[in-house]
Design a protein around this motif. Structure first.
Motif, PDB file in Angstrom:
ATOM      1  N   ALA A 117      51.044  14.232 -31.572  1.00 55.85           N
ATOM      2  CA  ALA A 117      51.827  13.371 -30.679  1.00 55.85           C
ATOM      3  C   ALA A 117      52.381  12.141 -31.392  1.00 55.85           C
ATOM      4  O   ALA A 117      53.400  11.583 -30.974  1.00 55.85           O
ATOM      5  CB  ALA A 117      50.978  12.950 -29.489  1.00 55.85           C
ATOM      6  N   THR A 400      47.036  18.012 -25.567  1.00 58.24           N
ATOM      7  CA  THR A 400      47.746  16.857 -25.043  1.00 58.24           C
ATOM      8  C   THR A 400      47.445  15.651 -25.907  1.00 58.24           C
ATOM      9  O   THR A 400      46.329  15.514 -26.431  1.00 58.24           O
ATOM     10  CB  THR A 400      47.336  16.551 -23.580  1.00 58.24           C
ATOM     11  OG1 THR A 400      47.851  15.264 -23.196  1.00 58.24           O
ATOM     12  CG2 THR A 400      45.831  16.539 -23.414  1.00 58.24           C
ATOM     13  N   GLY A 401      48.440  14.781 -26.047  1.00 55.90           N
ATOM     14  CA  GLY A 401      48.231  13.570 -26.831  1.00 55.90           C
ATOM     15  C   GLY A 401      47.186  12.653 -26.239  1.00 55.90           C
ATOM     16  O   GLY A 401      46.718  11.724 -26.897  1.00 55.90           O
ATOM     17  N   ALA A 449      50.889  10.145 -21.738  1.00 57.76           N
ATOM     18  CA  ALA A 449      51.225  11.303 -22.582  1.00 57.76           C
ATOM     19  C   ALA A 449      52.158  12.277 -21.874  1.00 57.76           C
ATOM     20  O   ALA A 449      52.886  13.034 -22.533  1.00 57.76           O
ATOM     21  CB  ALA A 449      49.940  12.023 -23.003  1.00 57.76           C
TER      22      ALA A 449
END
Length: 451
Positions: A117, A400-401, A449
């Motif tokens: 990310a 996911t970041g 995010a």
């Protein structure tokens, strides 16, 4: 290289903090590595974590692999290490903002989503994959968390480290147990049968103060109960399955009393030592990296590895996909810094350490399973079969970041509960408050995010 916003800078901070817990698109290329790289007069900088369990061996490996790289490319390798999250946090912040620092970073697989990310690492193209031998060089399962999909990847698999449990065959037999537990409730029942405080023998060995492992128990039990923790844009740390997981994990100490009271202050290495001395029935959340130690210990020839339970606490059979949540998809990836001015040299280094011979050498020294497909296939140690089976039943953590914050939140609930554990119990109100705080902070990170 500088970030355009403080949000991206914050993402790097999360990335670094997560590293101890613990990771242009391109399609598959099956071609061989690119030609030799001339690195005469150059120096490659590699950042990696300290291996506390095999400190002397790691230093020797640094020396040996540097010599091989020098012979191959003419370049020197400078290894830099971090020993804490704060140490690595400072290094990565400084490097990314200044646009200089390590060329290659070694990171845990659960680190990869947050690292991805930040956009601070090379997004691997077809040509980049060719420089490290092509995607087909690697065990395809190990590529499962290199990026959000097969066309967008930053992490190159280095080693695979699925989590299993080891068990003392003699202690299980003496307690009348004919096979390892397949549910968490059965595990606790078996552990009680093997616990004898008078002799200093306990059913389970685990480290409540470990920097890496505690959150993985909560993840496993929760996912196995049908709660994925991250459901789209919604975080579910306030789900009853999460509290049940913490109650079970803490209960081994406070209610079941099947772990050594000293384990409140233990790291994983202390748990390995206790099991190696023959004083524990099960060694929890371990990997094949424990094999070199156990093979030279009092339990040599008396232990075996097994897949950890896949039936959630309070349930009698696996639910849904829980059988494929025996372990997180675990191991180490290597990434190349986007600011590096010697990327070809960096990829030549990665190509060397992921070659069949070097992967087998690394496995022999440190126990970790190779990410190189040929090396993995050539292993003939029967003790590793349950570990390989677990690798096939591993499940990736959410890509996911925000996962960095979420993982740290899970770990921090344990950290904050240590004083209560020392006193003998963790009351519901305190645990609920910690989970509420973790939910609030984690959801905020997930919201950022998801934008």
């Amino acid at each position: 290289m500088k970030f355009a916003s403080s949000a991206k800078f914050a993402a790097v901070a999360l990335t670094a903090a997560l590293a101890l817990t613990a990771c242009g698109g391109g399609n598959s290329s099956s071609g061989g590595s690119a030609g030799p790289v001339d690195g005469k007069g150059k120096k490659l900088s590699v950042l990696t974590g300290v291996n506390a369990q095999y400190s002397a061996q790691q230093k020797q490996w640094f020396t040996d692999i540097a010599a091989k790289f020098k012979a191959q490319t003419g370049a020197d390798v400078e290894f830099e290490t971090f020993a804490s999250a704060n140490d690595e946090l400072t290094r990565i912040q400084t490097s990314v903002v200044s646009g200089q620092g390590p060329d290659v970073y070694s990171l845990g697989t659960t680190f990869t989503p947050t690292a991805y990310a930040t956009k601070a690492f090379v997004m691997l193209s077809d040509d980049d994959w060719k420089k490290v031998g092509g995607k087909d060089k690697f065990n395809q399962a190990a590529l499962g968390i290199s990026g959000p999909d097969a066309q967008h990847q930053a992490g190159i698999p280095f080693v695979s480290r699925p989590f299993v449990m080891a068990y003392n065959k003699d202690l299980l037999a003496a307690a009348g147990i004919d096979k390892p537990a397949s549910s968490w409730d059965e595990l606790a029942a078996q552990a009680k049968k093997m616990t004898n405080p008078t002799t200093g023998t306990f059913g389970l060995a685990t480290g409540y103060k470990d920097n890496y492992d505690p959150w993985k128990f909560i993840w496993a039990m929760s996912v196995q109960a049908g709660n994925p923790l991250v459901d789209g844009k919604t975080l579910k740390l306030d789900d009853p399955a999460v509290k049940k997981a913490y109650d079970t994990y803490f209960g081994w100490l406070t209610k079941d009393k099947v772990v050594d009271p000293a384990s409140i202050g233990w790291s994983n290495s202390n748990a390995v030592a206790a099991f190696a001395s023959g004083k524990a029935g099960y060694l929890m959340m371990t990997t094949s990296s424990s094999l070199p130690t156990l093979e030279k210990s009092a339990v040599a020839g008396k232990y075996a590895y097994a897949t950890m339970p896949t039936t959630a606490p309070g349930q009698t059979s696996p639910q849904g996909d829980s059988a494929n949540a025996a372990s997180i998809l675990s191991g180490d990836n290597v990434v190349v810094a986007d600011y590096s001015k010697q990327k070809d040299l960096a990829f030549a280094y990665v190509n060397l350490i992921t070659s069949k011979d070097e992967q087998l050498n690394y496995q022999k020294i440190f126990g970790d399973l190779p990410a190189n497909a040929e090396a993995l296939k050539s292993l003939d140690n029967p003790a590793l079969k349950p570990v390989a089976d677990t690798a096939a039943k591993s499940k990736a953590t959410p890509f996911t970041g925000a996962w960095g914050d979420i993982q740290l939140a899970l770990l921090n609930v344990v950290v904050q509960s240590i004083p209560d554990l020392s006193k003998g119990s963790v009351d519901d109100s305190s645990l609920q408050a910690r989970l509420k705080d973790a939910q609030t902070k984690g959801q905020a990170s997930l919201d950022r995010a998801s934008k």
